[in-house]
Design an enzyme around this catalytic site. Structure first.
Site, PDB file in Angstrom:
ATOM      1  N   ARG A  50       0.855  -1.145  -0.025  1.00 16.31           N
ATOM      2  CA  ARG A  50       0.153   0.130  -0.097  1.00 16.31           C
ATOM      3  C   ARG A  50       0.800   1.267   0.113  1.00 16.31           C
ATOM      4  O   ARG A  50       1.903   1.193   0.645  1.00 16.31           O
ATOM      5  CB  ARG A  50      -0.788   0.032   1.112  1.00 16.31           C
ATOM      6  CG  ARG A  50      -1.996  -1.081   1.121  1.00 16.31           C
ATOM      7  CD  ARG A  50      -2.879  -1.265   2.371  1.00 16.31           C
ATOM      8  NE  ARG A  50      -3.971  -2.192   2.196  1.00 16.31           N
ATOM      9  CZ  ARG A  50      -3.597  -3.674   2.214  1.00 16.31           C
ATOM     10  NH1 ARG A  50      -2.239  -4.148   2.511  1.00 16.31           N
ATOM     11  NH2 ARG A  50      -4.405  -4.394   2.079  1.00 16.31           N
ATOM     12  N   HIS A 107      -0.837  -2.589  -4.431  1.00 11.78           N
ATOM     13  CA  HIS A 107      -0.311  -3.476  -5.779  1.00 11.78           C
ATOM     14  C   HIS A 107      -0.120  -2.918  -7.160  1.00 11.78           C
ATOM     15  O   HIS A 107      -0.580  -3.319  -8.035  1.00 11.78           O
ATOM     16  CB  HIS A 107      -0.905  -4.691  -5.646  1.00 11.78           C
ATOM     17  CG  HIS A 107      -0.847  -5.647  -4.380  1.00 11.78           C
ATOM     18  ND1 HIS A 107       0.405  -5.480  -3.682  1.00 11.78           N
ATOM     19  CD2 HIS A 107      -1.498  -6.691  -3.722  1.00 11.78           C
ATOM     20  CE1 HIS A 107       0.494  -6.189  -2.648  1.00 11.78           C
ATOM     21  NE2 HIS A 107      -0.981  -7.023  -2.610  1.00 11.78           N
ATOM     22  N   HIS A 135       3.219 -12.739  -5.524  1.00 11.94           N
ATOM     23  CA  HIS A 135       2.145 -13.134  -4.813  1.00 11.94           C
ATOM     24  C   HIS A 135       1.506 -14.319  -4.639  1.00 11.94           C
ATOM     25  O   HIS A 135       0.390 -14.608  -4.415  1.00 11.94           O
ATOM     26  CB  HIS A 135       0.960 -11.978  -5.073  1.00 11.94           C
ATOM     27  CG  HIS A 135       0.092 -11.592  -3.855  1.00 11.94           C
ATOM     28  ND1 HIS A 135      -0.530 -12.421  -3.073  1.00 11.94           N
ATOM     29  CD2 HIS A 135       0.110 -10.350  -3.335  1.00 11.94           C
ATOM     30  CE1 HIS A 135      -0.993 -11.716  -2.000  1.00 11.94           C
ATOM     31  NE2 HIS A 135      -0.760 -10.427  -2.123  1.00 11.94           N
ATOM     32  N   TYR A 159       0.144 -18.030  -3.319  1.00 13.35           N
ATOM     33  CA  TYR A 159      -0.325 -18.550  -2.062  1.00 13.35           C
ATOM     34  C   TYR A 159      -0.063 -19.755  -2.055  1.00 13.35           C
ATOM     35  O   TYR A 159      -0.420 -20.825  -2.806  1.00 13.35           O
ATOM     36  CB  TYR A 159      -1.805 -18.218  -2.172  1.00 13.35           C
ATOM     37  CG  TYR A 159      -2.565 -16.819  -2.049  1.00 13.35           C
ATOM     38  CD1 TYR A 159      -2.174 -15.912  -3.055  1.00 13.35           C
ATOM     39  CD2 TYR A 159      -3.441 -16.544  -1.008  1.00 13.35           C
ATOM     40  CE1 TYR A 159      -2.631 -14.762  -2.922  1.00 13.35           C
ATOM     41  CE2 TYR A 159      -3.903 -15.304  -1.071  1.00 13.35           C
ATOM     42  CZ  TYR A 159      -3.523 -14.384  -1.728  1.00 13.35           C
ATOM     43  OH  TYR A 159      -4.264 -13.153  -1.952  1.00 13.35           O
ATOM     44  N   ASP A 190      -0.686 -10.224   8.324  1.00 15.79           N
ATOM     45  CA  ASP A 190      -0.702  -9.387   7.062  1.00 15.79           C
ATOM     46  C   ASP A 190       0.227  -8.120   7.260  1.00 15.79           C
ATOM     47  O   ASP A 190      -0.043  -7.226   7.223  1.00 15.79           O
ATOM     48  CB  ASP A 190      -1.926  -8.828   6.752  1.00 15.79           C
ATOM     49  CG  ASP A 190      -2.162  -8.428   5.277  1.00 15.79           C
ATOM     50  OD1 ASP A 190      -1.078  -8.158   4.784  1.00 15.79           O
ATOM     51  OD2 ASP A 190      -3.147  -8.191   4.811  1.00 15.79           O
ATOM     52  N   GLN A 218       6.637  -9.909   3.117  1.00 19.07           N
ATOM     53  CA  GLN A 218       5.125  -9.511   3.851  1.00 19.07           C
ATOM     54  C   GLN A 218       4.648 -10.889   4.030  1.00 19.07           C
ATOM     55  O   GLN A 218       4.609 -11.823   3.246  1.00 19.07           O
ATOM     56  CB  GLN A 218       4.318  -8.854   2.799  1.00 19.07           C
ATOM     57  CG  GLN A 218       2.813  -8.809   3.016  1.00 19.07           C
ATOM     58  CD  GLN A 218       2.658  -7.393   4.145  1.00 19.07           C
ATOM     59  OE1 GLN A 218       3.759  -6.676   4.348  1.00 19.07           O
ATOM     60  NE2 GLN A 218       1.590  -7.315   4.494  1.00 19.07           N
ATOM     61  N   GLU A 268       5.828 -12.785   0.611  1.00 14.96           N
ATOM     62  CA  GLU A 268       6.023 -11.895  -0.509  1.00 14.96           C
ATOM     63  C   GLU A 268       7.362 -11.059  -0.193  1.00 14.96           C
ATOM     64  O   GLU A 268       7.330 -10.232   0.502  1.00 14.96           O
ATOM     65  CB  GLU A 268       4.792 -10.765  -0.668  1.00 14.96           C
ATOM     66  CG  GLU A 268       3.371 -11.449  -0.726  1.00 14.96           C
ATOM     67  CD  GLU A 268       2.344 -10.555  -0.263  1.00 14.96           C
ATOM     68  OE1 GLU A 268       2.632  -9.435  -1.081  1.00 14.96           O
ATOM     69  OE2 GLU A 268       1.862 -10.920   0.344  1.00 14.96           O
TER      70      GLU A 268
END
Ligand code: GLA
Length: 351
Positions: free
Chosen positions: A80, A105, A177, A179, A249, A287, A316
């Site tokens: 952000r 992003h 990114h 997962y 997060d 992250q 990340e």
């Protein structure tokens, strides 16, 4: 071996392809031209059974509409930017607001939602060279930015090298990114995975997930993964930082900071399958995102499997989020003549 497959068409009729890289060791990797996204990463468990360990979608429409960024390359600026506004050399710039009051992003159409040019390089360790030209002013960012991302599949790992050059001073913070769920993408909660992270500080955030500016020691907090523990052990939503974000997060800063070459920084282990994933990087931070927002019933995962919070986690690797607003955070500005060059390796084994 590399094979190319059709994955549907964009509204303007252009075809979108995926590329399947298969290593003779048995592991495989599928990359989508849209966002350069990792769609599949199949690695063996301790009995030699291969499973896809990353979350993905079955249809192009889901990738276009998604706000999960499954497996995608993220840029120009990962995470952000508070209020989307920032200054470089006394000039103010605005990035598109797409996440509450923030730009997330890369903005409205980040690198995650662009079509990359893909050049396959077949060989013992098959590779894909992805390139993207981001023109001056795109998403409000200054300067023409030329990005090259190289995915290389080795016998036991995926290496991602990110390079970029610019003709004007501009912010750049790239990541992937993906997962992960080492039990298989559809195997349920990741809270039983063991995680170790060589990070001694983390960035507390406000309710909009914007770092407050504090670099807090992980010691005595749920963010202390320096000794391996399950992700679930301290996943206590009563803890103020976790309550604000709905779970992990957060940006964690590696104790050793940025390094010349990638070094081992993190290790995850899933006890049922026995799969181990090591993360090597030369980036200063990561992250840790526990998939807290995975709850959109309109976009099920591949095979129709529903989105469920904490059914996958992201590591990340990147520089600090919202760094443009804090002089003591990482420098994310790239100048003409410099080369952005970082590599992250996800390496797999069993235990
Ligand atoms: C990042 C952010 C999360 C979330 C996801 C995408 O990891 O930190 O808050 O926005 O991307 O859903």
């Amino acid at each position: 071996m590399i094979t190319k497959h059709d994955f549907g068409a964009l509204a303007d009729g252009s075809r979108v392809h995926s590329y399947l890289l298969q290593h003779k060791s048995g592991i495989s990797l599928r990359i989508l031209e849209l966002g350069g996204a990792i769609m599949e990463l199949c690695v063996p468990d301790r009995n030699g059974r291969f499973t896809n360990v990353v979350a993905s979608y079955d249809s192009l429409a889901d990738y276009l509409l998604d706000t999960t960024y499954f497996g995608a390359l993220i840029g120009r600026v990962a995470n952000r930017i508070a209020k989307g506004k920032y200054e470089i050399d006394g000039r103010e710039y605005s990035a598109f607001i797409n996440n509450g009051p923030s730009s997330l992003h890369g903005g409205r159409i980040g690198f995650s939602h662009r079509l990359w040019t893909v050049e396959p390089r077949d060989g013992e360790d098959p590779a894909l060279i992805l390139t993207l030209h981001s023109p001056d002013g795109e998403e409000g960012y200054p300067g023409n930015l030329d990005v090259t991302v190289t995915y290389t599949l080795t016998a036991d790992a995926v290496s991602i090298r990110y390079e970029a050059v610019t003709d004007q001073r501009t912010p750049v913070n790239l990541t992937n990114h993906a997962y992960f769920n080492l039990g298989g993408y559809a195997s349920g909660s990741i809270l039983g995975h063991t995680l170790r992270l060589d990070a001694d500080r983390f960035l507390p955030t406000d309710a909009d997930l914007i770092p407050t500016g504090e670099l807090r020691a992980v010691e005595g907090t749920p963010f202390d993964f320096r000794t391996p523990k399950t992700i679930g052990r301290d996943f206590d939503l009563a803890y103020p930082e976790l309550a604000l974000a709905g779970g992990y997060d957060h940006c964690l800063c590696f104790t050793a900071g940025e390094t010349e070459t990638p070094v081992l920084r993190a290790e995850a282990f899933e006890p049922i399958s026995g799969r181990v994933m090591q993360v090597l990087t030369n980036q200063p931070c990561v992250q840790l995102y526990a998939g807290n927002f995975l709850k959109d019933p309109a976009h099920p995962l591949s095979g129709g499997y529903p989105q469920t919070p904490q059914s996958a986690f992201c590591l990340e690797t990147q520089k600090m989020p919202d760094a443009l607003h804090h002089a003591h955070f990482d420098n994310i500005l790239l100048s003409p003549g410099e080369r952005y060059d970082y590599t992250t390796v996800y390496r797999f084994s069993v235990s």
